[in-house]
Design a protein around this motif. Structure first.
Motif: not given
Length: 826
Positions: A564, A570, A574, A576, A600, A605, A607, A641-642
Motif C-alpha cells: 500500500k 496500489i 486500497d 488488497v 472493480s 479501489n 486490488r 491496474q487491479n
C-alpha cells in the motif's frame, strides 16, 4: 515494571565505587552508532557510600539514575535496573567496559533473525583488544562456568556465530520479555555465576543464546575482589556453582553429578589449605590440641557448601519450577557445555582425587543423544516454499530433545541461523548421504529422498515418511498439459514412489483426517493394516498420524511498507486481496481475475496481488497458468491496474509485511480429486494474520472456513458467487470483524508446537513398526542405554585429546602456547 517500547535498547550499568569508569562508559554509549531515541541508559548506584550519586547527577545527562539504599550485588543491581527500564531489549554492560560502535546494532540485528533468540552474547576482549575475555562458554561437570581462552591471544581460527550456554555479564543482551519470564538473575548469587545460571535457564526454556562476534566490547578487568580478600571470591564461586548445578541439571544426571561435585569441593578445600586429611586418623597418634589453624581459603570452600545446604528449601522450589517448565533435555543441551572435563585447580593431591571421582561417577558424559536426520528436497534460506518451511519447523521442534541434522537436496541460500546442523547433499551424492544416514537413529524425509538414495531405501534405521503431499494425486493435474503417455508415466511414477514409502516406513505423517483415511486405504491395499500393527494400536495412530502444516505462535509484525502506497498502482487506502504462495495449474486464478475485474466496476479501489510466481526451487518451472493469468488480466484491462503479479518469490521472513497490509486472503481451485485431499498451506498464513478469506469449496480448509465462520466458501468456477464473496469480506466491516474473532480461536489449533506433538512424541520413543519388528528389524541404538562412566584419558592420550581441542578452537598459535606452558611446568 515500566512499559516496554518496541525497538528500544535499555543498557543497564551497575555502579559500586567505580564512578570514573561508569562516567566513561556512559559517554561511550552516548557516542555509539545507534539512534539515541532508541537508547535508554539506566545507571544503578549500588550504595557505594561515597560521592557517586552526586557525580552521576551532575557530570552527565540523559541517563535514568536509580539509587539503591543497599548494595544488591551485581545480580540484584541488574534486576533493579531492568525493572526500571523500558526497552524491548536489555543490554548489560560492566561499568569498566567500552562498547564498540556496532555493539548494539549487531546484537539487535541478530535478535531480529528469529523470535527464538532470547539472548545475545557479545564478543569481549581486553581493553587493548589483544587478549580474549569472552569468545565462548563452557561448563564443568561440577557446575562452574568458565570462558575458554580467557587471557590468551586472539585465536587465529575464524570467530563465527554460534549457540552458547551463557554469555558474560560484562557485555550481553536479553529480550526483556524473556528476562521477565525467567525472573532475571537469581539474587541469591549476589555475584559470580549469575550469568551462567541465567543462560542455562534460558536454554532450558527453549530459547537460544547466540554468540555474535560483531557485537564487540572491551573490558578493563579490575581486580575488584582483591581488596576484600580472594577467599571471599572463593566462597561465592563454590557456593554458586552448587546452586547452579542443583537448579538446572536434569534428574537423570543430578544425583551422580551433585554427589561427585560436593566430594570434589571437599578435596579442593583440603588442597587449598595444603592440609593432611589423614591427620585426625586415630592411627596417627595422640591428641595435639582441640584446635588447628586453617586458611580462610579452605573455610571459604567449606562455608560455600554449608550455605548451599542452608539455601536448599528455596533452591528446591526454584528447581521444581525450572524442571517442570523446561522444554530441552540434557542430551540436547550437553553440546553447549563444551569441555566439561576441566579440573580448574592445580596440584597432584587434588588431581589424584579428581581422577578418582571422574573414573567412579558418570559425570563426563550425558546419555547419548538421539540423532535425527531430516531430509527435504527444497532449498533452505530466506526464500522458502512449503516443504522447506515444514522441514525447518520439524527440525526446530525435534532439536529440543535430539541432535538434528537438516539435509536439503537443493542447497542452502544465503546465511541461515539455526539451532541445528544444515547440510546440502546433492541428488546422486550417495556417499555423503550414507555417511549421514549411518550416524542417525531416526530418518524423517519428504518427497523423493527414498527414490534418490539407495541408503535411504535400504536403511536399517527407524524411518518416518512425511506424506502430507499426495504427489500422485497432484500429478493428475500437474501432468495433464503433457497428455498421453507422459501424463500416465508421471502419475504412475509418483504412485510407485509413494507405494515404496508406504511399504517401508515405520511411521507416517499426513496433513488432515481426509488424507489419513485416504492413506489408510492405500496402506491396507499394500498389506500394512495387519494384526501386528493393529493388535496394540487399534486406531493405528501409532502407524499414521495427522501432522498438518503449522504456524508461528508469535503473530506477524508489520516492519516495512511493501504494498500500500509502495507497489506501483496500489494506493494507501486500497483494499488488497492477497494470493499467498505460488500459482500452479491445479488452481483457478483466472476465474478469480474475472471476479476482481467485475468487482472493480462496483468498487474501484479493489486490488488483487499474487505474492509469488517464481518458485524458490530452481527445478520448479513457471507453470503455464501464470502466463495465461497475466494474459487474461491484460485482456480484461486490469493488469497492473487491479491485478498485480510479483515476478519473484517473497522471502519467508518478509511475508509478514505482505500479510499485514492485506485486507483478505483468497484461494481458488477447480473441483477434482486433488482438491479433495489437498491441504492448502497458504490458508495458514491467512489464519496467522487474521485475514478473512474467500476460498473454493471442496477441500479441507473450505470445510473449516464454512463451519467455523472464517470467511466465505464458494462453488468452484462460480464467478458471480465469487464476486459477491470478495465484496463482502472487503467491505462488510461487521462481518470481517466477526471473522477475525473466529480466526483467533481456530488458529491456536495450528500452532507448530501443537501440530508437531505426534511427531515429537514418536521420535522421543522411536521404534520400528510392529510388522517390521516381526520381520526381523532391530534397533540397536545407544540412545536406549543409560549414563555410563567414561574412564578419563590420561598421559599421552589426554594430551592428544587436548591438542585436538585447542587446534580446532584456538588455532596453531594457541596450541603452541599451551604446549610451551606445559613444558615450563614440567
Amino acid at each position: 515494571m515500566s512499559a516496554q517500547h518496541s525497538g528500544v535498547v535499555s543498557v543497564v550499568l551497575v555502579n559500586f565505587r567505580g564512578t570514573d569508569d561508569t562516567l566513561d562508559a556512559i559517554r561511550n554509549l552516548q557516542a555509539i552508532d545507534w539512534p539515541q531515541d532508541r537508547l535508554e541508559i539506566v545507571v544503578v548506584e549500588n550504595a557505594s557510600g561515597d560521592d557517586s550519586e552526586q557525580r552521576l547527577r551532575t557530570e552527565v545527562s540523559g541517563i535514568n539514575l536509580i539509587v539503591s539504599k543497599k548494595n544488591l550485588g551485581f545480580a540484584g543491581g541488574c534486576n533493579l535496573g531492568v525493572a526500571k527500564s523500558s526497552g524491548e531489549y536489555v543490554a548489560l554492560l560492566n561499568n569498566d567496559a567500552r562498547p564498540d560502535s556496532q555493539w548494539i546494532r549487531a546484537a539487535v540485528d541478530r535478535f531480529e533473525r528469529s523470535s527464538k533468540i532470547g539472548a545475545v552474547a557479545s564478543r569481549v576482549l581486553d581493553w587493548e583488544g589483544e587478549k580474549v575475555d569472552f569468545i565462548g562458554a563452557a561448563l564443568t561437570w561440577y557446575g562452574m562456568g568458565y570462558k575458554p581462552f580467557t587471557g590468551e591471544s586472539i585465536p587465529s581460527t575464524p570467530d563465527t556465530v554460534k549457540d552458547v550456554l551463557f554469555g558474560t555479564g560484562s557485555a550481553m543482551f536479553v529480550r526483556r520479555s524473556v528476562y521477565d519470564q525467567l525472573g532475571g538473575f537469581d539474587e541469591r548469587y549476589f555475584m559470580f555465576f549469575e550469568d551462567v545460571d541465567l543462560g542455562w535457564r534460558l536454554n532450558l526454556a527453549g530459547y537460544r543464546y547466540v554468540y555474535e562476534p560483531a557485537s564487540l566490547a572491551y573490558h578493563k578487568h579490575h581486580a575488584s575482589m582483591s581488596k576484600f580478600g580472594s577467599f571471599k571470591e572463593t566462597y561465592f564461586l563454590e557456593r554458586n556453582a552448587l546452586f547452579t548445578l542443583y537448579k538446572n541439571l536434569g534428574e537423570e544426571s543430578l544425583h551422580e553429578n551433585l554427589a561427585a561435585a560436593i566430594a570434589l569441593t571437599a578435596r579442593r578445600a583440603v588442597a587449598r589449605g595444603d592440609l593432611d586429611s589423614t591427620s585426625l586418623d586415630l592411627r596417627k597418634g595422640g591428641s595435639d590440641g582441640e584446635t588447628q589453624e586453617v586458611p580462610k581459603s579452605t573455610l571459604a570452600t567449606l562455608y560455600g557448601v554449608d550455605q548451599f545446604v542452608a539455601e536448599l528449601p528455596g533452591l528446591r522450589e526454584a528447581r521444581e519450577q525450572i524442571q517442570s517448565t523446561r522444554v530441552v533435555d540434557d542430551r540436547q543441551l550437553w553440546r553447549l557445555f563444551g569441555e566439561t572435563d576441566a579440573p580448574a585447580f592445580a596440584g597432584d593431591y587434588f588431581h589424584e582425587g579428581y581422577a578418582n571421582l571422574v573414573n567412579t561417577f558418570a559425570v563426563l558424559d550425558a546419555p547419548e543423544a538421539r540423532r535425527v536426520l531430516i531430509i527435504t528436497g527444497d532449498p533452505i534460506g530466506p526464500k522458502m516454499a512449503g516443504p522447506a518451511i515444514r522441514a525447518w519447523n520439524m527440525a526446530q521442534a525435534l532439536s529440543a530433545h535430539s541432535l538434528v541434522t537438516l539435509v536439503t537436496l537443493a542447497g542452502v541460500q544465503g546465511e541461515v541461523d539455526a539451532p541445528f546442523d544444515i547440510v546440502h547433499v546433492a541428488p546422486g551424492a550417495e556417499k555423503d548421504m550414507k555417511a549421514l544416514e549411518q550416524k542417525a537413529d531416526v530418518v524423517v524425509f519428504q518427497g523423493l529422498a527414498m527414490a534418490l538414495f539407495r541408503c535411504i531405501r535400504e536403511t536399517s534405521k527407524i524411518l518416518v515418511c512425511d506424506i502430507y503431499d499426495p504427489m500422485h494425486l497432484e500429478h493428475l493435474e500437474q501432468g495433464r498439459e503433457h497428455g498421453g503417455a507422459e501424463w500416465t508415466r508421471q502419475v504412475s511414477s509418483a504412485t510407485d514412489v509413494l507405494n515404496e514409502q508406504l511399504e517401508r516406513g515405520d511411521y507416517f505423517l499426513c496433513a488432515s483426517e481426509r488424507q489419513r483415511h485416504f492413506y489408510l486405504g492405500q496402506l491396507a491395499a499394500l498389506g500394512r493394516i495387519n494384526p501386528a500393527n493393529y493388535e496394540n494400536d487399534p486406531d493405528l495412530t501409532g502407524l499414521i498420524s495427522v501432522v498438518p502444516f503449522g504456524l508461528d505462535t508469535e503473530p506477524p509484525r508489520h516492519e516495512r511498507d511493501v504494498l500500500k502506497g509502495v507497489w506501483p498502482g496500489i494506493g494507501p487506502d486500497d483494499k488488497v486481496l492477497l494470493w499467498s504462495g505460488g500459482v500452479y495449474n491445479w488452481f483457478d486464478p483466472k476465474n478469480l481475475i474475472r471476479a476482481v475485474a467485475e468487482l472493480s466496476r462496483r468498487r474501484e479501489n479493489v486490488r488483487l496481488f499474487f505474492q509469488g510466481t517464481k518458485h524458490p526451487h530452481p527445478g520448479v518451472p513457471e507453470m503455464a497458468i501464470v502466463a495465461e493469468s497475466r494474459a487474461l488480466a491484460a485482456e480484461l484491462g486490469v493488469l497492473d491496474q487491479n491485478v498485480f503479479f510479483n515476478s519473484s518469490w517473497v522471502d519467508y521472513a518478509d511475508r509478514q509485511n505482505f500479510l499485514t497490509e492485506a485486507d483478505a486472503g483468497v484461494s481458488t481451485h477447480f473441483s477434482h480429486v486433488e482438491t479433495t485431499f489437498s491441504f492448502r498451506t497458504r490458508i495458514l498464513d491467512y489464519l496467522w494474520a487474521e485475514l478473512p478469506m474467500v476460498v473454493t469449496e471442496g477441500d479441507h480448509f473450505a470445510q473449516l472456513v464454512a463451519e467455523r465462520g472464517l470467511g466465505v466458501a464458494v462453488p468452484a468456477e462460480d464467478v458471480s458467487a465469487l464476486t459477491d464473496a470478495l465484496e463482502r469480506v472487503l467491505f462488510d466491516d461487521a462481518f470481517a470483524e466477526a471473522v477475525r474473532e473466529n480466526i483467533r480461536e481456530v488458529r491456536q489449533d495450528y500452532f507448530w508446537d501443537r501440530v508437531l506433538e505426534p511427531l515429537v512424541s514418536f521420535v522421543n520413543e522411536a521404534h520400528f513398526a510392529e510388522d517390521r519388528i516381526r520381520q526381523g528389524a532391530s534397533f540397536d541404538s545407544p540412545v536406549a542405554a543409560g549414563r555410563r562412566v567414561r574412564v578419563r584419558k590420561h598421559g599421552l592420550a589426554r594430551d592428544v585429546e587436548l591438542a585436538v581441542f585447542y587446534l580446532k578452537n584456538g588455532g596453531p598459535k594457541i596450541l603452541v602456547k599451551k604446549v610451551s606452558n606445559r613444558l615450563k611446568r614440567r
